[in-house]
Scaffold this active site. Structure first.
Site, short mmCIF file in Angstrom:
data_model
loop_
_atom_site.label_atom_id
_atom_site.label_comp_id
_atom_site.label_asym_id
_atom_site.label_seq_id
_atom_site.Cartn_x
_atom_site.Cartn_y
_atom_site.Cartn_z
N THR A 1 1.80 -26.32 37.49
CA THR A 1 2.95 -27.19 37.26
C THR A 1 3.69 -26.79 35.98
O THR A 1 3.10 -26.21 35.07
CB THR A 1 2.51 -28.66 37.18
OG1 THR A 1 1.54 -28.83 36.13
CG2 THR A 1 1.90 -29.10 38.51
N PRO B 1 -1.69 -26.74 34.21
CA PRO B 1 -0.34 -27.07 33.78
C PRO B 1 0.24 -25.98 32.89
O PRO B 1 -0.48 -25.08 32.43
CB PRO B 1 -0.54 -28.37 33.01
CG PRO B 1 -1.91 -28.22 32.43
CD PRO B 1 -2.72 -27.47 33.46
N GLU C 1 7.78 -25.07 45.18
CA GLU C 1 9.05 -25.70 44.82
C GLU C 1 9.64 -24.87 43.68
O GLU C 1 9.12 -24.89 42.56
CB GLU C 1 8.85 -27.14 44.36
CG GLU C 1 10.16 -27.83 44.00
CD GLU C 1 9.97 -29.09 43.19
OE1 GLU C 1 10.99 -29.73 42.89
OE2 GLU C 1 8.83 -29.42 42.84
N CYS D 1 15.54 -28.00 37.63
CA CYS D 1 15.78 -26.98 38.66
C CYS D 1 17.01 -27.29 39.50
O CYS D 1 17.57 -26.38 40.13
CB CYS D 1 14.55 -26.83 39.55
SG CYS D 1 14.10 -28.31 40.45
#
Length: 395
Positions: free
Chosen positions: A143, A170, A242, A276
Site C-alpha cells: 500500500t 506499507p 489499483e 491517483c
C-alpha cells in the site's frame, strides 16, 4: 527527545528487525520515529505464519469475522483524534480519512453477511449446479503513502471479513500509522498469525514477498510502473492492482462551470494533489477557458498552506522530494513550451522544509508539455486550451 522504535509484526510477535531507518517529518524535517527494518527472513516468517493460520481463519464463523471488523471500527472511532494527529496530513483531511477507515471496516463487516453462493438454472432438469465463493488464500498487500490509513483498509477490511491471512507491506514512510492500525486489529481480536506487518525501506523484502511461492494473491495500490513490475514478478498469482495515471478533466464550452470548478478544485488541490485521480491536466474548450481559469486562480488563492496540525491550514507539504522535483520539472517544461504561471509555480519560502509547494495554476499549456503526458502528483492545475472536439481527442 526520545522517539518510538517501530517494529514489524510477523509470526505472531513484534520482531526486532534488521537495520533501522528514520521517519522524517516533511513538515518539520525532524525525526518522528525509527523503524526496525524487516529482512527477507522476516517475510518468510510472516508468510509461513499466514499459511499455517489459513485453515483456522477461513473456517471461522462468518458472524465472528463480521464482529471482528465492527470491533476494529469501534476502536478506531474511540482513538480517532489521536490517529488523526499522528497521521501527518492537515487535520481536516486526516480526520476525514480516519472516518472513511471506520466506514471501510463497517462495510466489510456487513457485506460478508451477504456474500452468498447461488444455484443457476441448467438445461438438464436432472442436474443441479451450485456456485460457492471460496477464499483465495494468503495475500501479499502493498500500500502507498498518500492515503496511508484508508487505502490499506480497502484490503484489510475484506481480508479480515473473508478469513484471508495476509502479509502487509506499507510504504516505508507510513510505518507509524501502519503499526498503530495493526495494533488495533490485534487488540480487537485479529488472529495473531494471520495478521502480519512488514516494515522496511528496502526493496528486496518487498520483491521476496511478491515472488513468494506460498503467496496466493497480491494486492497493490501504487504507480503504473510499479504495477507492471509486480505483475511480471507475480505472474502466477491472482492480482488486484489499483494504479495511477494521468486522465484528464475535460470541460466543454456548454459545461456547468460552477460544477466543473468544484470538481477541479477538489481534484487538483486535495491532499496537495497527491491523489491517483487528481486533476493533473485540464482540457478546456477555448470559449470556456477565460472564466474557468479566473475562478481556479481565486480558489488557489484561498488555500492556506502550512503545518498540518496548525489551525486553519488546508494544505500541507508534499510528502517526498521526488514529488517536489516532479513539480519543479513539469512547471519548468510547461513554461519552456509557452505556458503562463497565473498563480504559484514554486516551492513556498519561509517554512521549515522545502516541501511546502504553492498551489499552482498554469494557463496555455502546450499539449506536448510533460505535465500533459505524465502524472505530476502535486498541487497543480495545468490548463490546455483546445478549439474543438478533434483537438481534445488528440490531447
Amino acid at each position: 527527545m526520545a522517539v518510538d522504535v517501530l517494529r514489524s509484526h510477523v509470526g505472531g510477535r513484534w520482531v526486532a528487525g534488521n537495520e533501522e531507518y528514520e521517519l522524517i517529518s516533511p513538515a518539520t524535517g525532524r525525526v518522528l520515529a525509527r523503524v526496525a527494518g524487516a529482512s527477507t527472513d522476516d517475510v518468510d516468517t510472516g508468510v509461513a505464519a499466514a499459511r499455517a493460520s489459513f485453515e483456522d481463519v477461513r473456517w471461522s464463523p462468518m458472524r465472528e469475522r463480521s464482529a471482528l471488523c465492527h470491533r476494529v471500527a469501534d476502536l478506531i472511532s474511540e482513538r480517532a483524534e489521536s490517529l488523526a494527529e499522528e497521521h501527518g496530513k492537515p487535520l481536516h483531511e486526516a480526520r476525514g480519512e480516519i472516518a472513511a477507515g471506520v466506514d471501510g471496516f463497517r462495510l466489510a463487516a456487513e457485506e460478508i453477511k451477504r456474500l452468498e453462493g447461488y444455484s443457476p438454472q441448467t438445461a438438464d432438469p436432472n442436474k443441479r449446479v451450485l456456485v460457492i465463493r471460496q477464499n483465495r488464500g494468503v495475500w501479499a498487500l502493498l500500500t502507498p503513502w498518500n492515503f496511508p490509513f484508508n487505502i490499506p483498509i480497502e484490503y484489510l477490511g475484506p481480508a479480515l471479513a473473508t478469513g484471508s491471512p495476509f502479509v502487509w507491506k506499507p510504504a516505508p514512510s507510513s510505518a507509524r500509522i501502519a503499526a498503530r492500525l495493526t495494533e488495533i486489529i490485534l487488540e480487537a481480536g485479529g488472529h495473531s498469525k494471520s495478521v502480519n506487518l512488514v516494515l522496511t525501506d528496502s526493496i528486496e523484502p518487498a520483491r521476496h514477498l511478491v515472488r513468494h511461492q506460498s503467496i496466493d494473491a497480491v494486492g497493490l495500490t501504487g504507480g503504473s510502473a510499479t504495477g507492471r513490475i509486480v505483475a511480471e514478478m507475480a505472474w502466477d498469482k491472482h492480482l488486484l492492482l489499483e494504479l495511477g495515471g494521468n486522465g484528464p478533466v475535460i470541460v466543454l464550452d456548454d459545461a456547468d462551470l460552477g460544477a466543473a470548478l468544484g470538481a477541479i478544485g477538489h481534484a487538483a488541490f486535495t491532499n496537495a494533489g497527491q491523489v491517483c485521480s487528481a486533476a493533473g491536466r485540464l482540457l478546456v474548450a477555448d470559449r470556456a477557458a477565460d472564466e474557468l481559469v479566473a475562478e481556479i486562480c481565486e480558489l488557489a488563492k484561498g488555500i492556506v498552506l502550512g503545518a498540518p496540525l496548525d489551525d486553519g491550514v488546508t494544505m500541507g507539504p508534499l510528502h517526498t522530494q521526488s514529488v517536489a522535483q516532479t513539480m519543479d520539472r513539469h512547471i519548468s517544461d510547461a513554461l519552456d513550451r509557452g505556458g503562463r504561471i497565473l498563480f504559484g509555480g514554486a516551492r513556498a519560502p519561509g517554512f521549515p522544509t522545502d516541501l511546502f509547494y504553492q498551489p499552482t495554476v498554469i494557463d496555455e499549456v502546450s499539449p506536448d508539455a510533460n505535465v500533459n503526458a505524465e502524472e505530476t502528483f502535486g498541487p497543480i492545475a495545468p490548463i490546455v486550451r483546445l478549439k474543438n472536439d478533434d483537438e481534445i481527442l488528440e490531447a
